[in-house]
Each structure stands twice: as C-alpha cells, then as structure tokens.
Motif scaffolding. Structure first.
Motif, PDB file in Angstrom:
ATOM      1  N   PHE A 155       0.657  -1.576   0.211  1.00 29.18           N
ATOM      2  CA  PHE A 155      -0.623   0.201  -0.651  1.00 29.18           C
ATOM      3  C   PHE A 155       0.528   0.821   0.225  1.00 29.18           C
ATOM      4  O   PHE A 155       0.680   1.887  -0.637  1.00 29.18           O
ATOM      5  CB  PHE A 155      -1.044  -0.104   1.185  1.00 29.18           C
ATOM      6  CG  PHE A 155      -1.784   1.183   1.373  1.00 29.18           C
ATOM      7  CD1 PHE A 155      -3.125   1.611   0.785  1.00 29.18           C
ATOM      8  CD2 PHE A 155      -1.184   2.028   2.078  1.00 29.18           C
ATOM      9  CE1 PHE A 155      -3.533   1.797   0.871  1.00 29.18           C
ATOM     10  CE2 PHE A 155      -2.157   3.095   2.263  1.00 29.18           C
ATOM     11  CZ  PHE A 155      -3.589   3.381   1.345  1.00 29.18           C
ATOM     12  N   MET A 183       0.914   3.766  -2.850  1.00 34.25           N
ATOM     13  CA  MET A 183       0.647   5.719  -3.141  1.00 34.25           C
ATOM     14  C   MET A 183       1.626   6.111  -2.951  1.00 34.25           C
ATOM     15  O   MET A 183       1.547   6.872  -3.537  1.00 34.25           O
ATOM     16  CB  MET A 183       0.330   5.774  -2.032  1.00 34.25           C
ATOM     17  CG  MET A 183      -0.892   4.602  -1.274  1.00 34.25           C
ATOM     18  SD  MET A 183      -2.433   5.102  -1.868  1.00 34.25           S
ATOM     19  CE  MET A 183      -3.234   6.324  -1.484  1.00 34.25           C
ATOM     20  N   ALA A 190       2.262   6.101  -7.058  1.00 31.23           N
ATOM     21  CA  ALA A 190       1.053   7.331  -7.663  1.00 31.23           C
ATOM     22  C   ALA A 190       1.420   8.732  -7.331  1.00 31.23           C
ATOM     23  O   ALA A 190       1.368   9.447  -8.295  1.00 31.23           O
ATOM     24  CB  ALA A 190      -0.257   6.872  -6.718  1.00 31.23           C
ATOM     25  N   VAL A 211      -3.474   4.542  -7.575  1.00 37.57           N
ATOM     26  CA  VAL A 211      -4.386   4.583  -5.604  1.00 37.57           C
ATOM     27  C   VAL A 211      -5.842   3.817  -5.272  1.00 37.57           C
ATOM     28  O   VAL A 211      -5.915   3.133  -4.513  1.00 37.57           O
ATOM     29  CB  VAL A 211      -4.638   5.848  -5.564  1.00 37.57           C
ATOM     30  CG1 VAL A 211      -5.611   6.647  -4.583  1.00 37.57           C
ATOM     31  CG2 VAL A 211      -3.737   6.727  -5.829  1.00 37.57           C
ATOM     32  N   ALA A 266      -4.568   0.207  -4.738  1.00 39.10           N
ATOM     33  CA  ALA A 266      -3.165   0.266  -3.913  1.00 39.10           C
ATOM     34  C   ALA A 266      -5.014   0.096  -2.387  1.00 39.10           C
ATOM     35  O   ALA A 266      -5.085  -0.350  -1.722  1.00 39.10           O
ATOM     36  CB  ALA A 266      -2.729   1.441  -2.960  1.00 39.10           C
ATOM     37  N   LEU A 267      -6.027   0.890  -2.977  1.00 38.61           N
ATOM     38  CA  LEU A 267      -7.542   0.665  -1.682  1.00 38.61           C
ATOM     39  C   LEU A 267      -7.893  -0.015  -1.706  1.00 38.61           C
ATOM     40  O   LEU A 267      -8.583  -0.833  -1.035  1.00 38.61           O
ATOM     41  CB  LEU A 267      -8.284   2.200  -2.175  1.00 38.61           C
ATOM     42  CG  LEU A 267      -7.716   3.657  -1.691  1.00 38.61           C
ATOM     43  CD1 LEU A 267      -8.064   4.205  -2.301  1.00 38.61           C
ATOM     44  CD2 LEU A 267      -7.802   3.906  -0.453  1.00 38.61           C
ATOM     45  N   HIS A 300      -5.921  -2.483  -0.120  1.00 38.95           N
ATOM     46  CA  HIS A 300      -6.343  -2.199   1.701  1.00 38.95           C
ATOM     47  C   HIS A 300      -7.789  -2.965   2.167  1.00 38.95           C
ATOM     48  O   HIS A 300      -7.594  -3.899   3.090  1.00 38.95           O
ATOM     49  CB  HIS A 300      -6.399  -0.918   1.929  1.00 38.95           C
ATOM     50  CG  HIS A 300      -6.290  -0.726   3.198  1.00 38.95           C
ATOM     51  ND1 HIS A 300      -8.361  -0.183   3.939  1.00 38.95           N
ATOM     52  CD2 HIS A 300      -5.726  -0.409   4.764  1.00 38.95           C
ATOM     53  CE1 HIS A 300      -7.666  -0.243   4.985  1.00 38.95           C
ATOM     54  NE2 HIS A 300      -6.433   0.172   5.508  1.00 38.95           N
TER      55      HIS A 300
END
Length: 174
Positions: free
Chosen positions: A45, A49, A52, A73, A76-77, A80
């Motif tokens: 993550f 980020m 990004a 992003v 990554a989210l 998560h």
C-alpha cells in the motif's frame, strides 16, 4: 403503502444499517484476517501510494499523470480493503467524482476567461534548498482533478463489484 414501496423502504433501511465501506459478515472475503496478506498489504500500500504520487507529480512532463496515478490509488485502496475488510476512505467514493470534474473543468476555464485558449497552461520555476530547481505548472491542477475523478469512479465500480453476492438468484437462473 403499496408492496413496491414497502420493499423499497425495507431495502433502504437495510442499506442504512450497513456501514458504507464495510462488507456485511456474510459477504466478508475469506482472506480478511490472513496475517500474511495484512502484513504484505501494508508495505505494498505504501509503495503503490508513493509511486502514484510520483506519477501524478511528473505526469504533465513525462509519462503518467492523473489517470494512471488514480488507477494506482484505486488498486492500493482495493488491496487495503481486501486485506482489512474495510475501506481506508471514510467517504463514499462517488462523492469524489464531481469534485474532480469541477477542478479539471475550472483549471481549463480560467485561462479562457482571461482571453487565452481553453486548457492553456502556465508554468514557471521555483528553487528551494530542499529540492533545488523544479518546474510548477497549472497542468498539475488539471491532473489532480482527473486523479480525484478517477479515484472516485474506480472505487465506486470496484466496491460495487466487491459487494455482489454470488449466492443471490435472479429470474431466469436455473
């Protein structure tokens, strides 16, 4: 009250009971409490980020920009959410879309209002002790608007796909 209105009220009440970014227990992913995924996802993550941000920052002069940074992003989210079972955002992603579109549109509109062509970028150079000389450009604001819109739209689509319950049956299923 008609049966259709009762069904709609029941669905609305059920939706209001659920937190907007948390899966109901019956739909929770099997890997939510996996310690390996949670540990690896923290490092991944952070790295995604950072990359990004770099792509967003350099995008108006080099390959990258708001679109690619936004997609990174989103990935990554989603990672998560897969690892932790809840979103890192505390707002509905769909609310980001109009803000991003407005920023991108207004960035292009400002030069037009001053007699220039639409989306004409202004740029200059700033020197600091920490970074040395670097270029600033208003194209970064446009990229930021695209970034916010892509994050909102991408997460909205991904969250909608995540919350599909494959055990539900619809008309025509055998």
């Amino acid at each position: 009250m008609s049966p259709a209105r009762k069904a709609h009220a029941k669905r609305a009440a059920r939706a209001a009971d659920l937190r907007p970014h948390r899966l109901p227990p019956e739909l929770a992913a099997p890997l939510v409490n996996d310690p390996v995924l949670r540990t690896v996802s923290r490092a991944a993550f952070a790295l995604i980020m950072l990359l990004a941000v770099l792509l967003l920052w350099r995008g108006h002069n080099a390959p990258g920009g708001g679109f690619i940074a936004g997609l990174m992003v989103v990935s990554a989210l989603v990672l998560h959410r897969m690892a932790n079972g809840e979103s890192a955002l505390h707002i509905e992603p769909v609310r980001l879309i109009p803000w991003g579109l407005a920023l991108a549109f207004l960035t292009g509109l400002v030069p037009y209002l001053f007699g220039g062509p639409y989306l004409k970028t202004a740029f200059g150079y700033v020197t600091t002790a920490l970074t040395g000389e670097f270029e600033w450009a208003t194209a970064l604001l446009f990229d930021l608007g695209v970034f916010v819109a892509v994050v909102g739209a991408g997460l909205h689509i991904c969250y909608a796909l995540i919350e599909v319950n494959p055990t539900q049956r619809v008309e025509g299923d055998d």
